[in-house]
Scaffold this motif. Sequence first.
Motif: not given
Lengths: 408, 239
Positions: A169-171, A134-136, A156-159, A190-191
């Motif tokens: 943050s938009d990398v 459930a990770w958006s 795909v990176l975590g915050q 998403a966090r």
Amino acid sequence: MILLETLRLALRALLRNGTRSFLTMLGVIIGVAAVIAMVAIGEGARQRVAETFASMGSNLLVVMHGTSQVSGSRGGSGTQPTLTWEDLAAIRTELPSVKLASVQARAGATVASDTQNWTTSVFGVDPGYFEIRAWSMRYGRVFTPSEADSGAKVVVLGQTVVDKLFEGSDVVGSTVRIRNMPFEVVGVLARKGQSPTGQDYDDTAMIPINTYNSRMAGGLRRYIPGVIFVSATSEEATARAERDIRNLLRDRHRLGPGVEDDFHLRNMAEVAQAQQEGTETMTALLAAVALVALLVGGIGIMNIMLVSVTERTREIGIRMAVGARPGHILWQFLVEALTLSSLGGALGVGLGIYVANRLSAQFGWPLMLRGDVMAVALGFSGLVGVVFGMYPARKASRMDPIEALRWE
Amino acid sequence: MDAPPPVVELRDVARVYQMGDTAVHALRGVTLQVTAGELVAVMGTSGSGKSTLMNLVGCLDRPSSGSCLVDGQDVGKLSRGARAQLRGRTVGFVFQNFHLLPRTSALENVELPLVYQGVARRERVRRSAEALTRVGLGDRLHHRSNEMSGGQMQRVAIARALVTRPRLLLADEPTGNLDSRTSTEIMALLQEVHAGGITVVLVTHSPEIAAHAQRVLRMHDGCVVEDRRQQMAPAGVAA
């Protein structure tokens, strides 16, 4: 005598002994505040548990490798690799109760941007993993099936990792180096916050499992280099999926009847439920203790009302001499006790809300104030007033006016 | 011409208290009538039964035997509630110790009997102020009982007894705690009340006070030993 008159009289009598009245009320105040705060805290904790488990993923099952056994000494879960890629494919394709299945392989690695570096957990996963957990996405996208199949160097990176490596943050589109190999950032998660055990979910970098196998694990092996996350088709299907997977794997691993599983299967919904039940029990327990406090408060009221009746014996005699009926006297003292307890109850609700507020801020729990609990606590404090006020009030109303007038 | 109906009628009334193992005979067969409009003084040594008599007549107590009728109702046969009602409506009490509510204004003290009769607040205040004015305290409505002298407190008590317009005023040694000048004033006030048409029964030790009554009852050992009618001394004469 009109009720309003009695109430006025009661308030006046209570104000006359302001300090004493307040101290008497304190028992009820603390009792009611405790009930409200405890239930709010319990509810908050329950809510928090529900949220954290929901954030782990819904209808989640985890399949792990078996346990090694060397001359009677048994290792922990996953110490004996038994799950193969064929097992994963079978789970994915053969079971209608299973919606998605994904590997989750993990390795610690240093990830670097042009200016910073950060050591984090790099996970090798299938594209379906994000849905299972459930990770958006906050920015960008997950890897495409073709990227996954071809072992493309995408991440795909975590915050948390984004925060450590970059200014903004938009990398998406940037390049990071993982173990010194360039990877293209295609998305940012998403966090999600903390896991129930306090791990930072957002301190992560996800790459396709094929890429992981070739670049991090040194090639494809026979056994899966991690665990399998499975999402059942629905919450009700979770138990069935668990059974299906167990039967499938036992079958595939050729385990005869009576032989122990050579893998571990964990149903997260059950864990979540157990946790919830635990917090509910806790809430009930805390509320029960708080109710006892409220009862003790009631006894305090009875005590002080008895003192008050004795002190005011002469007043009672005077009132009777000028025509007060026993019922008048009964009401007078009952309303006084009721006023004490209800006022205490109202103040207790206020204090309870305040305490619940402070505590939920302290622990970062959602504030769960329940109107029904407040109403019950308030009603209960009123009841306490009537029950514990009845004895002193009856005592007052049954006094002999002649004796009462003579009392010094 | 018929005689006016008695306000109080006692028929062979006895009252026995149980004090531990011994029975105390406070009243032994008292029979008497008090007619409307009388001013009766009850005299006697302490322990002669005066207070017991007053408690019975005031519906605070019930006779052990015999019957005690107040305003035509048999006190012995009434419930506590009914006695309280009869007491509130028919009888006004004045005590030796005043028995005002402490830390409460004169007006509120006088209002008290009306509160229990369910009289509305506005009406209560009006009647109480009127009663206080009648006893000469019209300018002290909001004084608290502990800010007043003994004479003033007894006036408040008389106003409280009168505010319900009772048929009967019972005064148990109303001047017992007052100096002689104040006693005279209070006695004059009671005579005024009596002149206004209210039956007054008062207990006293003082022959000077008793001299103001039309009728003197002398009690001894639970019996009425003398029932004498006399010429009233005029009001205001120094006792």
